[in-house]
Design an enzyme around this catalytic site. Structure first.
Site, PDB file in Angstrom:
ATOM      1  N   LYS A 195      -0.667  -7.339   6.049  1.00  0.00           N
ATOM      2  CA  LYS A 195      -1.263  -8.645   5.812  1.00  0.00           C
ATOM      3  C   LYS A 195      -2.553  -8.413   5.033  1.00  0.00           C
ATOM      4  CE  LYS A 195      -1.938 -13.088   7.140  1.00  0.00           C
ATOM      5  NZ  LYS A 195      -1.231 -13.941   6.171  1.00  0.00           N
TER       6      LYS A 195
ATOM      7  N   VAL B 177     -17.644  11.342   1.454  1.00  0.00           N
ATOM      8  CA  VAL B 177     -18.718  11.224   0.471  1.00  0.00           C
ATOM      9  C   VAL B 177     -19.981  10.689   1.153  1.00  0.00           C
ATOM     10  CG1 VAL B 177     -19.438   9.986  -1.605  1.00  0.00           C
ATOM     11  CG2 VAL B 177     -17.094  10.865  -1.445  1.00  0.00           C
TER      12      VAL B 177
ATOM     13  N   ARG C 224     -11.433  14.496   7.060  1.00  0.00           N
ATOM     14  CA  ARG C 224     -12.297  15.376   6.246  1.00  0.00           C
ATOM     15  C   ARG C 224     -13.718  14.860   6.326  1.00  0.00           C
ATOM     16  NH1 ARG C 224     -13.205  11.622   2.135  1.00  0.00           N
ATOM     17  NH2 ARG C 224     -11.400  10.390   1.571  1.00  0.00           N
TER      18      ARG C 224
ATOM     19  N   LYS D 187     -15.685   2.700  -2.675  1.00  0.00           N
ATOM     20  CA  LYS D 187     -17.027   2.399  -2.186  1.00  0.00           C
ATOM     21  C   LYS D 187     -18.100   2.658  -3.231  1.00  0.00           C
ATOM     22  CE  LYS D 187     -15.028   3.978   2.054  1.00  0.00           C
ATOM     23  NZ  LYS D 187     -14.693   5.195   2.804  1.00  0.00           N
TER      24      LYS D 187
ATOM     25  N   ARG E  55     -23.997   5.090  -4.719  1.00  0.00           N
ATOM     26  CA  ARG E  55     -23.300   6.120  -5.489  1.00  0.00           C
ATOM     27  C   ARG E  55     -23.640   5.928  -6.964  1.00  0.00           C
ATOM     28  NH1 ARG E  55     -17.284   7.344  -3.077  1.00  0.00           N
ATOM     29  NH2 ARG E  55     -17.695   6.770  -0.899  1.00  0.00           N
TER      30      ARG E  55
ATOM     31  N   LYS F  30       0.828  -1.212   0.000  1.00  0.00           N
ATOM     32  CA  LYS F  30       0.000   0.000   0.000  1.00  0.00           C
ATOM     33  C   LYS F  30       0.859   1.257   0.000  1.00  0.00           C
ATOM     34  CE  LYS F  30      -3.755  -0.103   2.576  1.00  0.00           C
ATOM     35  NZ  LYS F  30      -4.710  -0.337   3.710  1.00  0.00           N
TER      36      LYS F  30
HETATM   37  P1  ADP Z   1     -14.704   8.386   0.785  1.00  0.00           P
HETATM   38  O1  ADP Z   1     -15.420   7.936  -0.428  1.00  0.00           O
HETATM   39  O2  ADP Z   1     -14.773   7.445   1.876  1.00  0.00           O
HETATM   40  O3  ADP Z   1     -15.000   9.783   1.191  1.00  0.00           O
HETATM   41  P2  ADP Z   1     -12.502   8.138  -0.934  1.00  0.00           P
HETATM   42  O4  ADP Z   1     -11.160   7.636  -0.561  1.00  0.00           O
HETATM   43  O5  ADP Z   1     -13.331   7.337  -1.857  1.00  0.00           O
HETATM   44  O6  ADP Z   1     -13.195   8.388   0.433  1.00  0.00           O
HETATM   45  O7  ADP Z   1     -12.298   9.591  -1.531  1.00  0.00           O
HETATM   46  C1  ADP Z   1     -13.312  10.561  -1.682  1.00  0.00           C
HETATM   47  C2  ADP Z   1     -12.940  11.480  -2.793  1.00  0.00           C
HETATM   48  O8  ADP Z   1     -11.659  12.010  -2.614  1.00  0.00           O
HETATM   49  C3  ADP Z   1     -12.937  10.810  -4.130  1.00  0.00           C
HETATM   50  O9  ADP Z   1     -13.359  11.765  -5.076  1.00  0.00           O
HETATM   51  C4  ADP Z   1     -11.479  10.442  -4.336  1.00  0.00           C
HETATM   52  O10 ADP Z   1     -11.166  10.356  -5.695  1.00  0.00           O
HETATM   53  C5  ADP Z   1     -10.807  11.607  -3.666  1.00  0.00           C
HETATM   54  N1  ADP Z   1      -9.508  11.284  -3.053  1.00  0.00           N
HETATM   55  C6  ADP Z   1      -9.295  10.547  -1.966  1.00  0.00           C
HETATM   56  N2  ADP Z   1      -7.996  10.502  -1.639  1.00  0.00           N
HETATM   57  C7  ADP Z   1      -7.363  11.247  -2.560  1.00  0.00           C
HETATM   58  C8  ADP Z   1      -5.995  11.604  -2.772  1.00  0.00           C
HETATM   59  N3  ADP Z   1      -5.032  11.190  -1.968  1.00  0.00           N
HETATM   60  N4  ADP Z   1      -5.711  12.375  -3.827  1.00  0.00           N
HETATM   61  C9  ADP Z   1      -6.686  12.815  -4.646  1.00  0.00           C
HETATM   62  N5  ADP Z   1      -7.973  12.526  -4.478  1.00  0.00           N
HETATM   63  C10 ADP Z   1      -8.332  11.753  -3.463  1.00  0.00           C
HETATM   64  P1  ADP Z   2      -7.764   4.338   0.504  1.00  0.00           P
HETATM   65  O1  ADP Z   2      -6.939   5.389   1.176  1.00  0.00           O
HETATM   66  O2  ADP Z   2      -7.469   4.201  -0.923  1.00  0.00           O
HETATM   67  O3  ADP Z   2      -9.206   4.494   0.850  1.00  0.00           O
HETATM   68  P2  ADP Z   2      -7.681   2.150   2.451  1.00  0.00           P
HETATM   69  O4  ADP Z   2      -6.473   1.805   3.228  1.00  0.00           O
HETATM   70  O5  ADP Z   2      -8.749   2.891   3.161  1.00  0.00           O
HETATM   71  O6  ADP Z   2      -7.244   2.965   1.149  1.00  0.00           O
HETATM   72  O7  ADP Z   2      -8.284   0.826   1.823  1.00  0.00           O
HETATM   73  C1  ADP Z   2      -9.340   0.871   0.896  1.00  0.00           C
HETATM   74  C2  ADP Z   2      -9.914  -0.518   0.681  1.00  0.00           C
HETATM   75  O8  ADP Z   2      -8.912  -1.421   0.210  1.00  0.00           O
HETATM   76  C3  ADP Z   2     -10.462  -1.193   1.924  1.00  0.00           C
HETATM   77  O9  ADP Z   2     -11.791  -0.803   2.215  1.00  0.00           O
HETATM   78  C4  ADP Z   2     -10.360  -2.662   1.532  1.00  0.00           C
HETATM   79  O10 ADP Z   2     -11.381  -3.027   0.654  1.00  0.00           O
HETATM   80  C5  ADP Z   2      -9.053  -2.714   0.772  1.00  0.00           C
HETATM   81  N1  ADP Z   2      -7.914  -3.011   1.675  1.00  0.00           N
HETATM   82  C6  ADP Z   2      -7.048  -2.121   2.209  1.00  0.00           C
HETATM   83  N2  ADP Z   2      -6.130  -2.732   2.981  1.00  0.00           N
HETATM   84  C7  ADP Z   2      -6.414  -4.048   2.958  1.00  0.00           C
HETATM   85  C8  ADP Z   2      -5.847  -5.218   3.565  1.00  0.00           C
HETATM   86  N3  ADP Z   2      -4.781  -5.169   4.352  1.00  0.00           N
HETATM   87  N4  ADP Z   2      -6.444  -6.430   3.307  1.00  0.00           N
HETATM   88  C9  ADP Z   2      -7.531  -6.514   2.495  1.00  0.00           C
HETATM   89  N5  ADP Z   2      -8.099  -5.465   1.903  1.00  0.00           N
HETATM   90  C10 ADP Z   2      -7.570  -4.236   2.113  1.00  0.00           C
HETATM   91 MG    MG Z   3     -10.002   4.493   2.785  1.00  0.00          MG
END
Ligand code: ADP
Ligand code: ADP
Ligand code: MG
Length: 453
Positions: free
Chosen positions: A201, A295, A292, A237, A338, A158
């Protein structure tokens, strides 16, 4: 209280924030890029200022243009929405230096939580269980291999700066680990200008359960219960709900308490979310904090009756959180779909273009958050989400029925959207039983990896 706020975002969240401002009697100043000059919500703002060209770097990520717009219009505060500059600690610091309130957490809290490796360290100190993984950044393939052998395969590589599901790759053995490592690094560098990686993991068949938090500047922190966001495609999501159908009351209480502990340890204020993965035996593991508004925040607004964006504004203005933990109840069941302008049949490929027909659903228990209208052109420059469809009913079964009704009423064309997929999900037996995990959509509806960016 503020009298004037600048909304440094676009789309449905800009509209959502303008609405909160109107409810509070605050003048909202909107900003827009040249691609968004026909956005209808600009008319609902007190004033609207063009901040640059179509691409996000020219406009919504252009901190100097946004600060200039704020100075020109003499606002007291900036709401960053989500995405763009919302989690940029340097931008929050710029606001502070210019004596403009940033409607979000402090730059210090954002820094402590923004980097996922740093957040994991803080979580461990706060006795919040984390996904087993590398203690810090992993600098080389060889180091990743050594850690994966210790953790046992499969693992997930990651990006420390990751977001939006990008910069994340699974690996089931040493060979795939080495190629995944290269891909993850390239993706992280391209997306976040930061190639730092760590290894976790891989949790098998996890559920994604997150806790909504609110904190004020006096150190009060409460939670507003959880949301289940297990229905994802490409780690993003698609459907969210509250309460989670997957966890016992005991797990719910432990999760919420852990999230509050972490927020306190970070000196967190404003709205924020602590995300966890929950395994089949209801063990839960911290993954990240979203510093923050999210969504899916309306899901929580429906079950708790609280207005999260109004709370963010009140807290930024220095008001204490009058809401006490024992006053926050989860009532009934809320679901969100969504609606994205994309084609689920074609690997979720974006499907921008003009909307000619639009009929929004309504009736009991329905909420639609959208900036779209008939004649609106979905721009290829930004996120593909065009609407959030929410329902709130007494039980989960009632909420699913209401969602089926609302999805049947929803007409949008000729662009392709995720509506047909949502209709199929709402009929799917495992979903109706509440038996889903983060791999459900890809397993059940398949073909989604083709469009992977
Ligand atoms: P959530 O849907 O739970 O609010 P998301 O990770 O899906 O969180 O991000 C929400 C919005 O922010 C989306 O439009 C996504 O593309 C944008 N986004 C999230 N993290 C980043 C990042 N590090 N850089 C640019 N855009 C981001
Ligand atoms: P983002 O910043 O892109 O939202 P997250 O760390 O929140 O990244 O992870 C987004 C999604 O990726 C999680 O909801 C899950 O579906 C998957 N994921 C992340 N880490 C793991 C892991 N260690 N094992 C399995 N799935 C993972
Ligand atoms: Mg996340």
């Amino acid at each position: 209280m503020f009298t004037r706020i600048l909304v440094a975002n676009r789309g449905e969240i800009a509209l959502r924030i303008i609405r909160a401002c109107r409810d509070l009697g605050i003048d909202a100043i909107a900003v827009y890029s040249r691609a968004d000059r026909d956005a209808a919500y600009l008319n609902l703002a007190h004033d609207a200022i063009c901040i640059g060209g179509e691409s996000p770097t020219q406009s919504y990520l252009n901190a100097a243009a946004i600060i200039s717009a704020a100075e020109l219009t003499d606002v007291q505060a900036i709401h960053p929405g989500y995405g763009f500059l919302a989690e940029n600690a340097r931008f929050a610091q710029m606001c502070r230096d210019c004596r403009i309130e940033f409607i979000g957490p402090s730059p210090e809290a954002m820094q402590a939580l923004g980097d996922k490796v740093a957040a994991r360290k803080l979580a461990k100190q706060a006795k919040v269980p984390c996904v087993p993984g590398s203690p810090g950044n992993v600098d080389s393939e060889d180091e990743a291999v050594a850690i994966a052998e210790k953790l046992g395969y499969p693992v997930m590589i990651k990006a420390a700066a990751g977001g939006g599901g990008r910069g994340m790759r699974p690996a089931h053995n040493e060979a795939t680990l080495r190629t995944s490592f290269k891909h993850a690094r390239a993706e992280a560098e391209a997306a976040f200008k930061d190639g730092s990686l760590y290894v976790e993991k891989l949790i098998e068949r996890p559920r994604h359960v997150e806790v909504q938090l609110l904190g004020d500047r006096k150190g009060n922190v409460i939670h507003l219960w959880e949301r289940d966001c297990s229905l994802q495609r490409r780690h993003q999501k698609l459907v969210e709900e509250s309460p989670s159908p997957h966890i016992s009351a005991r797990t719910r209480a432990k999760l919420c308490a852990a999230a509050v502990r972490l927020a306190r340890a970070a000196g967190y204020y404003s709205a924020g979310t602590c995300e966890f993965l929950v395994d089949e035996r209801e063990n839960f593991y911290f993954i990240e904090v979203n510093a923050r508004i999210q969504v899916e925040h309306p899901v929580t607004e429906l079950v708790t009756g609280e207005d999260l964006v109004q709370w963010q504004i009140r807290i930024a203005a220095g008001e204490p959180l009058k809401l006490k933990q024992d006053q926050v109840h989860q009532s009934g069941h809320a679901l969100e779909c969504r609606i994205n302008a994309e084609s689920p049949e074609d690997g979720f490929r974006p499907s921008p273009g003009p909307i000619q027909r639009l009929i929004l659903p309504g009736g009991p228990g329905v909420r639609v958050d959208t900036h779209a209208y008939a004649g609106y052109n979905v721009s290829p420059f930004y996120d593909s989400m065009v609407a959030k469809l929410l329902v709130h009913r007494a039980t989960r079964a009632d909420a699913i029925r209401a969602m089926r009704r609302a999805l049947a009423e929803f007409v949008i064309g000729p662009i392709q959207t995720t509506i047909p997929l949502h209709r199929a999900i709402m009929e799917q037996a495992d979903f109706v039983r509440g038996r889903v995990d983060t791999g459900f959509i890809e397993r059940t509806f398949g073909a989604s990896e083709r469009g992977k960016s």
